[in-house]
Write a protein that holds these residues in place. Sequence first.
Motif, PDB file in Angstrom:
ATOM      1  N   VAL A  44       0.851  -1.204   0.000  1.00  0.00           N
ATOM      2  CA  VAL A  44       0.000   0.000   0.000  1.00  0.00           C
ATOM      3  C   VAL A  44       0.879   1.243   0.000  1.00  0.00           C
ATOM      4  CG1 VAL A  44      -1.669   1.353   1.346  1.00  0.00           C
ATOM      5  CG2 VAL A  44      -1.981  -1.118   1.085  1.00  0.00           C
ATOM      6  N   ARG A  47       2.559   1.749  -3.363  1.00  0.00           N
ATOM      7  CA  ARG A  47       1.600   2.335  -4.318  1.00  0.00           C
ATOM      8  C   ARG A  47       1.335   3.802  -4.013  1.00  0.00           C
ATOM      9  NH1 ARG A  47      -3.814   0.038  -4.773  1.00  0.00           N
ATOM     10  NH2 ARG A  47      -3.957   1.567  -6.447  1.00  0.00           N
ATOM     11  N   PHE A  69      -7.760   3.466  -3.511  1.00  0.00           N
ATOM     12  CA  PHE A  69      -7.654   2.351  -2.574  1.00  0.00           C
ATOM     13  C   PHE A  69      -9.018   1.995  -2.002  1.00  0.00           C
ATOM     14  CE2 PHE A  69      -3.593   4.469  -2.616  1.00  0.00           C
ATOM     15  CZ  PHE A  69      -2.690   3.418  -2.655  1.00  0.00           C
ATOM     16  N   LEU A  71      -9.580   1.358   1.046  1.00  0.00           N
ATOM     17  CA  LEU A  71      -9.196   1.481   2.443  1.00  0.00           C
ATOM     18  C   LEU A  71      -9.863   2.713   3.042  1.00  0.00           C
ATOM     19  CD1 LEU A  71      -5.349   0.922   2.007  1.00  0.00           C
ATOM     20  CD2 LEU A  71      -6.989  -0.735   2.917  1.00  0.00           C
ATOM     21  N   ILE A  76      -5.357   5.165   5.210  1.00  0.00           N
ATOM     22  CA  ILE A  76      -4.506   5.848   4.222  1.00  0.00           C
ATOM     23  C   ILE A  76      -3.657   6.908   4.913  1.00  0.00           C
ATOM     24  CG2 ILE A  76      -4.552   7.415   2.230  1.00  0.00           C
ATOM     25  CD1 ILE A  76      -6.985   5.766   1.253  1.00  0.00           C
ATOM     26  N   HIS A  79      -0.696   5.277   6.597  1.00  0.00           N
ATOM     27  CA  HIS A  79       0.360   4.888   5.656  1.00  0.00           C
ATOM     28  C   HIS A  79       1.128   6.112   5.161  1.00  0.00           C
ATOM     29  CE1 HIS A  79      -0.345   0.617   5.463  1.00  0.00           C
ATOM     30  NE2 HIS A  79      -1.629   0.798   5.206  1.00  0.00           N
TER      31      HIS A  79
END
Length: 129
Positions: A44, A47, A69, A71, A76, A79
Amino acid sequence: MSKQSLPVEDAASGACCSPLIREPLTTDWAGDLARMFKALGDPVRLRLLSIVASHAGGEACVCDISDSFDLSQPTISHHLKVLREAGLLDCERRGTWVYYWVIPTALQQLSSVLAAADPTADDAALVTA
């Protein structure tokens, strides 16, 4: 990782760091690089970095990133925070949104440290990206 802990650019060569094949890493530098590589070890986050780096203008609003995503927004954001803390991304809040961009020197450092020599060339021709 603090930006002060990154190696200073070598004015003579233009390279920020020596390839692994030229000299061993210091303990501190290995720790800094390990944090960057660890952050990129998650698909993730890899990306996310790619989406930000390839976005028009070199920066992306979190609102543009989220749709790529399946998600939640907090996931997010987590990340993106890991990538920021690793020194790979930087950001700025503009109104309600946060915009992210890749720190080019961080990618150059990762590339330089992994650079390989041309087996047909002598030591002076090491690739230092």
